[in-house]
Design a protein around this motif. Structure first.
Motif, mmCIF file in Angstrom:
data_model
loop_
_atom_site.group_PDB
_atom_site.id
_atom_site.type_symbol
_atom_site.label_atom_id
_atom_site.label_comp_id
_atom_site.label_asym_id
_atom_site.label_seq_id
_atom_site.Cartn_x
_atom_site.Cartn_y
_atom_site.Cartn_z
ATOM 1 N N THR A 239 47.897 37.052 41.652
ATOM 2 C CA THR A 239 46.680 37.373 42.396
ATOM 3 C C THR A 239 46.214 38.777 42.033
ATOM 4 O O THR A 239 46.901 39.764 42.338
ATOM 5 C CB THR A 239 46.925 37.291 43.909
ATOM 6 O OG1 THR A 239 47.491 36.020 44.216
ATOM 7 C CG2 THR A 239 45.624 37.466 44.664
ATOM 8 N N PRO A 240 45.066 38.914 41.356
ATOM 9 C CA PRO A 240 44.584 40.239 40.948
ATOM 10 C C PRO A 240 43.885 40.977 42.088
ATOM 11 O O PRO A 240 42.653 41.006 42.174
ATOM 12 C CB PRO A 240 43.621 39.914 39.798
ATOM 13 C CG PRO A 240 43.113 38.546 40.099
ATOM 14 C CD PRO A 240 44.228 37.829 40.817
ATOM 15 N N THR A 241 44.667 41.558 42.994
ATOM 16 C CA THR A 241 44.116 42.319 44.113
ATOM 17 C C THR A 241 44.507 43.781 43.964
ATOM 18 O O THR A 241 45.418 44.137 43.205
ATOM 19 C CB THR A 241 44.645 41.779 45.445
ATOM 20 O OG1 THR A 241 46.081 41.900 45.474
ATOM 21 C CG2 THR A 241 44.274 40.303 45.619
ATOM 22 N N ALA A 242 43.813 44.633 44.722
ATOM 23 C CA ALA A 242 44.098 46.063 44.651
ATOM 24 C C ALA A 242 45.537 46.365 45.056
ATOM 25 O O ALA A 242 46.179 47.262 44.501
ATOM 26 C CB ALA A 242 43.116 46.824 45.544
ATOM 27 N N ALA A 243 46.068 45.611 46.018
ATOM 28 C CA ALA A 243 47.437 45.846 46.470
ATOM 29 C C ALA A 243 48.459 45.501 45.385
ATOM 30 O O ALA A 243 49.560 46.061 45.368
ATOM 31 C CB ALA A 243 47.718 45.029 47.737
#
Length: 576
Positions: A239-243
């Motif tokens: 999942t390419p998320t900021a977190a």
């Protein structure tokens, strides 16, 4: 200069006395009546030409819009393909970096089997000394041993671990159930660390290491040329998320990357990394980038010219008899446009082939690419010859099944991938094995064959390997024989091992490499075509290679051949 006024060729009009006025009746003027007739005629003549010009302009604009869209679509598709290739190459570099991270852990863990318990601490410190420290692989590392339900630290190197002590035991215990090393991210203050653990259930030892991510969030691997033309962001997990962000070459606040992007998932221990890329610039040719604008501007100009021409032609036709020759010319123009479109596609394909062959001492080189004569689609035949050093050179001749832009995209991928491995110093068989891993017939939808060779221009020694490609013909003065190359599977057809064949060319001999379009004929076996080639080339074995290539095309190419042909001929003439 003096000017002379021309005299009228008709006598002046006869002046008549006006008719007497009648109350309530407008006097009839012959001149006014004639003018009304002319105006009415002009209106009739002007209405139809304008309508015809409008229709022609509309049709041309539709064609222009279609052509512009098609050119933009081809360029966009080419960009997608090139970005996918670049992303896969970057992923390969990233996978290699992961192996380099894992290796010190594996080495330290394996060493515990041969080191006595009293020497484990010093031995571990010596093994990890080169990998732990500032600007090295790990910021800290430690060796643990499982005893009962707990873990005991046997040795440690480097800085204080970022992972809290309360979480260390549980994380290390997890490593004993994993099939590979385990990975997790650890945040300490404003710094981010990656924790690794590799355990041996047999010996009970587990090696733990932490790697500090740069404060700039730049990955060391982005110095590799595979990252030169792309922006990238690497995330933990799928999942390419900021977190989940690990490293990137752009400002983190500007993420996620948008627009034209590509992504690939890379195994990372018991987890995964997701690599997302975005082109820094146009990856394809300048012609492909500018072609939509060129088509648009030329189309608009042609629309204006065509509309004006249509207006004039129709008006003249109303004023005079129909001009059959003009109509014939219009049909010929349409045929010419189709011919120009095919020529454009062929030139696009040729743009991907070498413009000139390199100048290699002791070698006489000739090459040809001839497009098939049916349809406007382009094919995927190619050739390439590369100078490696003062004496060595490499060459590739290949063929991608099918036709059209997709086939050319696969061809470009194969050509530049093989070229890269050969320039890296890989021998032909190894280069083909690496290339084959970059392809998948079930995904690409095209079968790619290739003949790869490396030669020594000083000694005449040659090494060749084949991925399902027709074997080359070795032509000596008065003799000819096909090189006995053991063919492997086409690229991407599955796990394959390729075999090299070595031989030495005699002075004046020619290695004649080709694609199957030169020898195949509908309804006959390939052996018949190969024998026909050998018989055809025997009388010209001593001719210059340019004449040999021309002779082969003249004698063997069918006038209605649909398949493209690529030929590369190499003659070895050592200095005496």
């Amino acid at each position: 200069m003096a000017s002379t006024q021309a005299k009228p060729s008709t006598p002046p009009p006869v002046m008549r006395a006006p008719a007497p006025d009648r109350p309530g009746v407008e006097p009839r003027s012959p001149r006014r009546t004639e003018q009304r007739a002319l105006d009415s005629s002009d209106d009739n003549r002007g209405r139809n030409p304008r309508r015809a010009a409008a229709l022609i302009a509309a049709a041309c604009l539709v064609l222009t819009a279609t052509g512009t869209w098609a050119a933009a679509r081809v360029d966009h598709s080419s960009e997608d393909r090139l970005l996918q290739v670049q992303t896969r190459q970057a992923a390969a570099v990233l996978s290699t970096a992961i192996l380099l991270i894992q290796q010190p852990l594996s080495t330290a863990l394996d060493a515990q089997q041969v080191v006595s318990r009293s020497d484990q601490g010093p031995a571990f410190g010596q093994l990890m000394a080169g990998s732990v420290g500032p600007d090295r692989v790990f910021s800290s590392a430690s060796l643990w041993h499982r005893s009962g339900s707990g873990l005991t630290r046997m040795a440690s190197v480097g800085a204080r671990p970022a992972l809290p002590a309360s979480s260390t035991q549980a994380y290390l215990a997890k490593a004993f159930t994993a099939k590979t090393f385990t990975v997790r991210s650890v945040k300490k203050g404003d710094r981010l660390f990656v924790a690794y653990a590799l355990a041996s259930p047999t010996t009970g030892y587990v090696v733990y290491g932490e790697r500090a991510l740069p404060a700039s969030r730049r990955a060391p691997v982005d110095k590799d040329s595979a990252f030169a033309d792309v922006h990238y962001a690497i995330y933990f997990g799928r999942t390419p998320t900021a977190a989940n962000l690990s490293t990137t070459d752009v400002r983190p606040g500007s993420l996620p990357l948008d627009g034209q992007t590509a992504s690939v998932t890379i195994p990372f221990g018991d987890s995964e990394l997701t690599l997302v890329t975005q082109p820094r610039r146009h990856l394809g040719s300048t012609l492909g980038q500018r072609l939509p604008l060129i088509v648009l501007l030329v189309g608009l100009l042609l629309s204006l010219v065509a509309a004006r021409s249509g207006f004039q032609l129709v008006r003249r036709r109303q004023e005079a008899e129909a001009d059959t020759a003009t109509i014939t010319g219009l049909y010929e123009r349409v045929d010419s446009l189709y011919g120009e479109q095919r020529d454009l596609f062929v030139r696009l394909q040729r743009a991907l082939l070498p413009h000139v062959n390199p100048d290699v001492p002791n070698l006489e080189i000739a090459s040809r690419y001839v497009a098939g004569t049916q349809g406007i689609d382009i094919g995927g035949d190619w050739y390439s010859i590369i100078g490696l050093d003062e004496d060595q050179f490499a060459f590739v001749v290949g063929d991608v099944s099918g036709r059209g832009v997709d086939a050319v995209a696969v061809m470009a991928h194969a050509r530049f991938t093989a070229r890269a491995y050969l320039l890296d110093g890989d021998p032909p068989a190894v280069a083909l094995e690496k290339c084959s891993r970059q392809f998948d017939i079930s995904t690409d939808g095209h079968i790619t064959t290739a003949l790869v060779g490396i030669g020594n221009a000083r000694t005449g020694e040659m090494t060749v390997a084949s991925a399902g490609h027709p074997t080359p013909l070795l032509i000596s003065p008065g003799a000819r024989e096909f090189v006995q190359v053991k063919p492997g599977l086409p690229l991407g057809a599955g796990a394959a091992t390729y075999h090299s064949t070595r031989f030495t060319m005699t002075p004046g001999s020619t290695l004649f490499c080709f694609t199957d379009g030169l020898v195949e004929r509908r309804g006959e076996g390939i052996d018949t075509g190969l024998q026909r080639l050998a018989d055809t080339m025997t009388p010209v074995s001593g001719s210059p290679v340019e004449e040999m290539v021309d002779h082969a095309l003249q004698k063997l190419r069918s006038p209605n051949a649909s398949d493209d042909i690529a030929i590369l001929a190499i003659r070895w003439e050592p200095e005496r």
